[in-house]
Design a protein around this motif. Structure first.
Motif, PDB file in Angstrom:
ATOM      1  N   THR A  52       0.828  -1.207   0.000  1.00  0.00           N
ATOM      2  CA  THR A  52       0.000   0.000   0.000  1.00  0.00           C
ATOM      3  C   THR A  52       0.864   1.259   0.000  1.00  0.00           C
ATOM      4  O   THR A  52       0.584   2.210  -0.733  1.00  0.00           O
ATOM      5  N   VAL A  53       1.921   1.271   0.806  1.00  0.00           N
ATOM      6  CA  VAL A  53       2.832   2.427   0.808  1.00  0.00           C
ATOM      7  C   VAL A  53       3.450   2.593  -0.576  1.00  0.00           C
ATOM      8  O   VAL A  53       3.469   3.704  -1.131  1.00  0.00           O
ATOM      9  N   ARG A  54       3.949   1.509  -1.146  1.00  0.00           N
ATOM     10  CA  ARG A  54       4.585   1.585  -2.462  1.00  0.00           C
ATOM     11  C   ARG A  54       3.615   2.090  -3.520  1.00  0.00           C
ATOM     12  O   ARG A  54       3.965   2.919  -4.365  1.00  0.00           O
ATOM     13  N   SER A  55       2.390   1.620  -3.467  1.00  0.00           N
ATOM     14  CA  SER A  55       1.383   2.045  -4.435  1.00  0.00           C
ATOM     15  C   SER A  55       1.092   3.541  -4.298  1.00  0.00           C
ATOM     16  O   SER A  55       0.992   4.260  -5.299  1.00  0.00           O
ATOM     17  N   LEU A  74      11.020   7.186  -5.400  1.00  0.00           N
ATOM     18  CA  LEU A  74      11.187   6.192  -6.445  1.00  0.00           C
ATOM     19  C   LEU A  74      12.129   5.082  -5.982  1.00  0.00           C
ATOM     20  O   LEU A  74      11.848   3.900  -6.190  1.00  0.00           O
ATOM     21  N   TYR A  75      13.228   5.444  -5.338  1.00  0.00           N
ATOM     22  CA  TYR A  75      14.152   4.426  -4.831  1.00  0.00           C
ATOM     23  C   TYR A  75      13.448   3.533  -3.812  1.00  0.00           C
ATOM     24  O   TYR A  75      13.558   2.314  -3.861  1.00  0.00           O
ATOM     25  N   TRP A  76      12.721   4.153  -2.876  1.00  0.00           N
ATOM     26  CA  TRP A  76      12.067   3.393  -1.810  1.00  0.00           C
ATOM     27  C   TRP A  76      11.054   2.413  -2.403  1.00  0.00           C
ATOM     28  O   TRP A  76      10.997   1.253  -2.020  1.00  0.00           O
ATOM     29  N   SER A  77      10.256   2.871  -3.357  1.00  0.00           N
ATOM     30  CA  SER A  77       9.167   2.028  -3.860  1.00  0.00           C
ATOM     31  C   SER A  77       9.598   1.039  -4.937  1.00  0.00           C
ATOM     32  O   SER A  77       9.015  -0.034  -5.046  1.00  0.00           O
ATOM     33  N   GLY A  81      14.141  -0.098  -1.395  1.00  0.00           N
ATOM     34  CA  GLY A  81      14.178   0.668  -0.152  1.00  0.00           C
ATOM     35  C   GLY A  81      13.153   0.175   0.864  1.00  0.00           C
ATOM     36  O   GLY A  81      13.286   0.393   2.063  1.00  0.00           O
ATOM     37  N   TRP A  82      12.147  -0.515   0.383  1.00  0.00           N
ATOM     38  CA  TRP A  82      11.072  -1.022   1.245  1.00  0.00           C
ATOM     39  C   TRP A  82      11.451  -2.308   1.974  1.00  0.00           C
ATOM     40  O   TRP A  82      10.794  -2.708   2.926  1.00  0.00           O
ATOM     41  N   LEU A  83      12.513  -2.976   1.558  1.00  0.00           N
ATOM     42  CA  LEU A  83      12.881  -4.256   2.172  1.00  0.00           C
ATOM     43  C   LEU A  83      13.179  -4.154   3.672  1.00  0.00           C
ATOM     44  O   LEU A  83      12.704  -4.981   4.445  1.00  0.00           O
ATOM     45  N   PRO A  84      13.959  -3.161   4.147  1.00  0.00           N
ATOM     46  CA  PRO A  84      14.170  -3.058   5.596  1.00  0.00           C
ATOM     47  C   PRO A  84      12.863  -2.807   6.365  1.00  0.00           C
ATOM     48  O   PRO A  84      12.696  -3.291   7.481  1.00  0.00           O
ATOM     49  N   ALA A  85      11.935  -2.070   5.758  1.00  0.00           N
ATOM     50  CA  ALA A  85      10.642  -1.820   6.418  1.00  0.00           C
ATOM     51  C   ALA A  85       9.854  -3.118   6.540  1.00  0.00           C
ATOM     52  O   ALA A  85       9.252  -3.390   7.586  1.00  0.00           O
ATOM     53  N   GLU A  93       8.287  -4.851  14.687  1.00  0.00           N
ATOM     54  CA  GLU A  93       8.683  -3.467  14.924  1.00  0.00           C
ATOM     55  C   GLU A  93       7.943  -2.542  13.963  1.00  0.00           C
ATOM     56  O   GLU A  93       7.620  -2.935  12.848  1.00  0.00           O
ATOM     57  N   PRO A  94       7.714  -1.290  14.368  1.00  0.00           N
ATOM     58  CA  PRO A  94       7.070  -0.340  13.455  1.00  0.00           C
ATOM     59  C   PRO A  94       8.057   0.158  12.402  1.00  0.00           C
ATOM     60  O   PRO A  94       9.278   0.027  12.558  1.00  0.00           O
ATOM     61  N   CYS A  95       7.519   0.736  11.341  1.00  0.00           N
ATOM     62  CA  CYS A  95       8.366   1.340  10.315  1.00  0.00           C
ATOM     63  C   CYS A  95       7.656   2.568   9.767  1.00  0.00           C
ATOM     64  O   CYS A  95       6.463   2.756   9.986  1.00  0.00           O
ATOM     65  N   GLY A  96       8.397   3.401   9.060  1.00  0.00           N
ATOM     66  CA  GLY A  96       7.786   4.593   8.504  1.00  0.00           C
ATOM     67  C   GLY A  96       8.673   5.249   7.474  1.00  0.00           C
ATOM     68  O   GLY A  96       9.828   4.874   7.278  1.00  0.00           O
ATOM     69  N   LEU A  97       8.111   6.247   6.821  1.00  0.00           N
ATOM     70  CA  LEU A  97       8.803   6.998   5.784  1.00  0.00           C
ATOM     71  C   LEU A  97       8.242   8.411   5.805  1.00  0.00           C
ATOM     72  O   LEU A  97       7.023   8.605   5.884  1.00  0.00           O
ATOM     73  N   VAL A  98       9.127   9.399   5.739  1.00  0.00           N
ATOM     74  CA  VAL A  98       8.713  10.798   5.684  1.00  0.00           C
ATOM     75  C   VAL A  98       9.300  11.412   4.429  1.00  0.00           C
ATOM     76  O   VAL A  98      10.492  11.257   4.148  1.00  0.00           O
TER      77      VAL A  98
END
Length: 131
Positions: A52-55, A74-77, A81-85, A93-98
């Motif tokens: 959902t975040v990537r989308s 673009l890198y994260w999605s 970049g999403w693998l550690p999350a 554990e929680p994760c997030g992106l700003v």
């Protein structure tokens, strides 16, 4: 005259469920950086939350980003970049992106594991017919 007491109702069933709280908040200087909710959901799996975040990064929010932040999104999605999350969510554990938007605003995505109760009504049992 005696009456038969009513049968005891089946108690409400409570089940402990596990899910992931997905939240998107927008902060801006116009409102004193008070968070404004954009999206809030409870999702079933870590993979669904990260998807959902990537989308959302790919579709709707990239247009309002500064060029450097668009590269980060673009890198994260798209480039892992999403693998550690995802790994953090699997560890509980929680994760997030700003990401920073123009004019001092920013968006925050956060996903947290959570446990919650679901209540189901008692099952209705049809009285047996006598024949």
């Amino acid at each position: 005259m005696r009456t038969t007491p009513p049968p005891h109702p089946t108690p409400t069933q409570a089940r402990l469920e596990h899910g992931y709280r997905f939240e998107v908040l927008r902060y801006g200087p116009a409102n004193g950086f008070v968070p404004e909710p954009v999206d809030l959901r409870i999702l079933a799996t870590p993979r669904e939350a990260i998807r959902t975040v990537r989308s959302q990064l790919r579709s709707s929010h990239v247009l309002g980003l500064a060029p450097r932040e668009a590269t980060r999104a673009l890198y994260w999605s798209e480039h892992g970049g999403w693998l550690p999350a995802l790994a953090a969510l699997h560890r509980g554990e929680p994760c997030g992106l700003v990401l920073l938007l123009r004019k001092g605003r920013h968006l925050e995505w956060s996903v947290r594991p959570l446990a919650y109760l679901t209540l189901s009504p008692p099952e209705y049992t049809h009285p047996r017919r006598r024949g």
